[in-house]
Design a protein around this motif. Structure first.
Motif, short mmCIF file in Angstrom:
data_model
loop_
_atom_site.label_atom_id
_atom_site.label_comp_id
_atom_site.label_asym_id
_atom_site.label_seq_id
_atom_site.Cartn_x
_atom_site.Cartn_y
_atom_site.Cartn_z
N ASP A 105 0.87 -1.26 -0.17
CA ASP A 105 -0.01 -0.08 0.22
C ASP A 105 0.87 1.36 0.02
O ASP A 105 0.41 2.38 0.55
N ASP A 127 0.59 11.04 -5.29
CA ASP A 127 -0.70 10.32 -5.63
C ASP A 127 -0.56 9.10 -6.42
O ASP A 127 -1.69 8.59 -7.25
N LEU A 161 0.43 5.92 -6.56
CA LEU A 161 0.04 4.75 -6.12
C LEU A 161 -1.51 4.68 -6.54
O LEU A 161 -2.01 3.89 -7.24
N ASP A 162 -2.26 5.63 -6.16
CA ASP A 162 -3.65 5.67 -6.17
C ASP A 162 -4.15 5.89 -7.73
O ASP A 162 -4.97 5.43 -8.33
N ARG A 165 -3.33 2.81 -9.78
CA ARG A 165 -4.36 1.71 -9.75
C ARG A 165 -5.73 2.05 -10.06
O ARG A 165 -6.58 1.07 -10.41
N LYS A 166 -6.23 3.25 -10.08
CA LYS A 166 -7.54 3.67 -10.68
C LYS A 166 -7.42 3.49 -11.99
O LYS A 166 -8.48 3.20 -12.54
N ASP A 194 -8.41 -0.38 -7.72
CA ASP A 194 -8.33 0.57 -6.47
C ASP A 194 -9.18 0.36 -5.09
O ASP A 194 -9.18 1.08 -4.33
N LYS A 195 -9.94 -0.71 -5.34
CA LYS A 195 -10.64 -1.08 -4.20
C LYS A 195 -9.72 -1.61 -3.09
O LYS A 195 -8.79 -2.27 -3.38
#
Length: 313
Positions: free
Chosen positions: A2, A15, A17-18, A21-22, A27-28
């Motif tokens: 994470d 941002d 990583l987010d 993944r999005k 991203d869940k």
């Protein structure tokens, strides 16, 4: 995982990583960890894969560069091990002196420290002179895969932007020395083994022979990739596209010189830690006697010479 581990050279945005993944719809909470565990379990069940202990980060990056597809990530790992087995001439780095003699005389390949605003990684190849001998292209391909192995272990990106500075290059010598088949094989390896998704390739040169070079690339690349080829006579458009803060001095940027960055990368790539990791990855091979023959023919037929099945995306 994470968080993104801090690297000596590579920097990421807060941002990253987010955002990454999005982009791949992973991203869940807990979704990526579950996907990694599925691939890890699959690896244990493959009798032909000789290496079983890939790191969680390695597997996650395979998933990221496969656009979130677990099945494509499995195939990427399988293909990487298969290529090392069938085409060892592209792998197996042992030292700078043994593997890359004269390479720095022909040019520098560096990865820029900062991610772009779109969280893309920028790579710069500066060709500084004519090819010193006929083996230079194979050395460059081998060095590129050595570099890619490091990126897969330490970076967290899904897209790359390539800039090739050919202003000091001798295009007649390059065209006469280049082996299109080796280039085709190298392009296939960088995409199918390392999952590098190339968003654009920018070539800087005023030579009229660039059209000949591009015509050769068009025969090797898929139409989608051909549309991402761009030719510039100077660096003005490069600066407008990426911004000075992301580019080296040689391209009109403020991010230090290519030579200084090259020296930092050489120190990092040939560090004791990375060389030990490289030696470990050199053992990520396949035992083809344990792979079902039908499966091999279906996925890899013709790969060593013609690449009739695998293609550059």
């Amino acid at each position: 995982m994470d968080f993104i581990p801090q690297d000596k050279i590579l920097k990421v945005n807060p941002d990253t990583l987010d955002v990454v993944r999005k982009e791949i719809n992973m991203d869940k909470p807990g979704e990526m960890k579950q996907a990694v565990n599925i691939v890890k379990e699959w690896i244990q069940q493959q009798p032909h894969l000789r290496k079983k202990d890939f790191t969680d980060h390695y597997i996650e990056i395979a998933i990221v560069t496969s656009k979130g597809s677990i099945e494509r990530a499995k195939k990427q790992i399988d293909t990487a091990c298969t290529m090392r087995t069938l085409m060892p001439q592209f792998f197996g780095v042992t030292s700078m002196e043994k593997d890359f003699t004269n390479l720095v005389d022909a040019g520098y390949l560096v990865i820029m420290p900062k991610l772009s605003k779109q969280n893309h990684r920028i790579m710069v190849l500066q060709i500084t002179g004519p090819p010193p001998d006929s083996t230079i292209f194979m050395k460059f391909f081998k060095y590129s895969f050595f570099f890619a192995e490091y990126l897969k272990a330490h970076d967290y990106v899904s897209n790359y932007e390539c800039i090739i500075d050919m202003r000091l290059a001798s295009l007649p010598d390059i065209l006469s020395s280049m082996n299109p088949m080796e280039l085709k094989q190298a392009l296939t390896i960088i995409v199918d083994c390392y999952g590098m998704r190339i968003k654009s390739i920018h070539m800087i040169t005023s030579s009229k022979l660039i059209e000949t070079f591009i015509s050769i690339l068009k025969q090797l690349l898929k139409p989608k990739m051909v549309q991402r080829l761009h030719h510039h006579n100077d660096c003005d458009e490069i600066i407008k596209t990426f911004g000075k803060e992301y580019l080296p001095e040689e391209l009109g940027g403020t991010e230090g010189s290519v030579k200084d960055l090259r020296d930092k990368w050489l120190e990092t790539l040939f560090s004791k830690e990375n060389m030990e990791y490289t030696q470990e990855m050199n053992r990520a091979l396949t035992d083809e006697n344990c792979r079902p023959r039908g499966k091999f023919n279906e996925e890899y037929a013709g790969m060593p010479g013609t690449f009739r099945v695998l293609s550059v995306d």
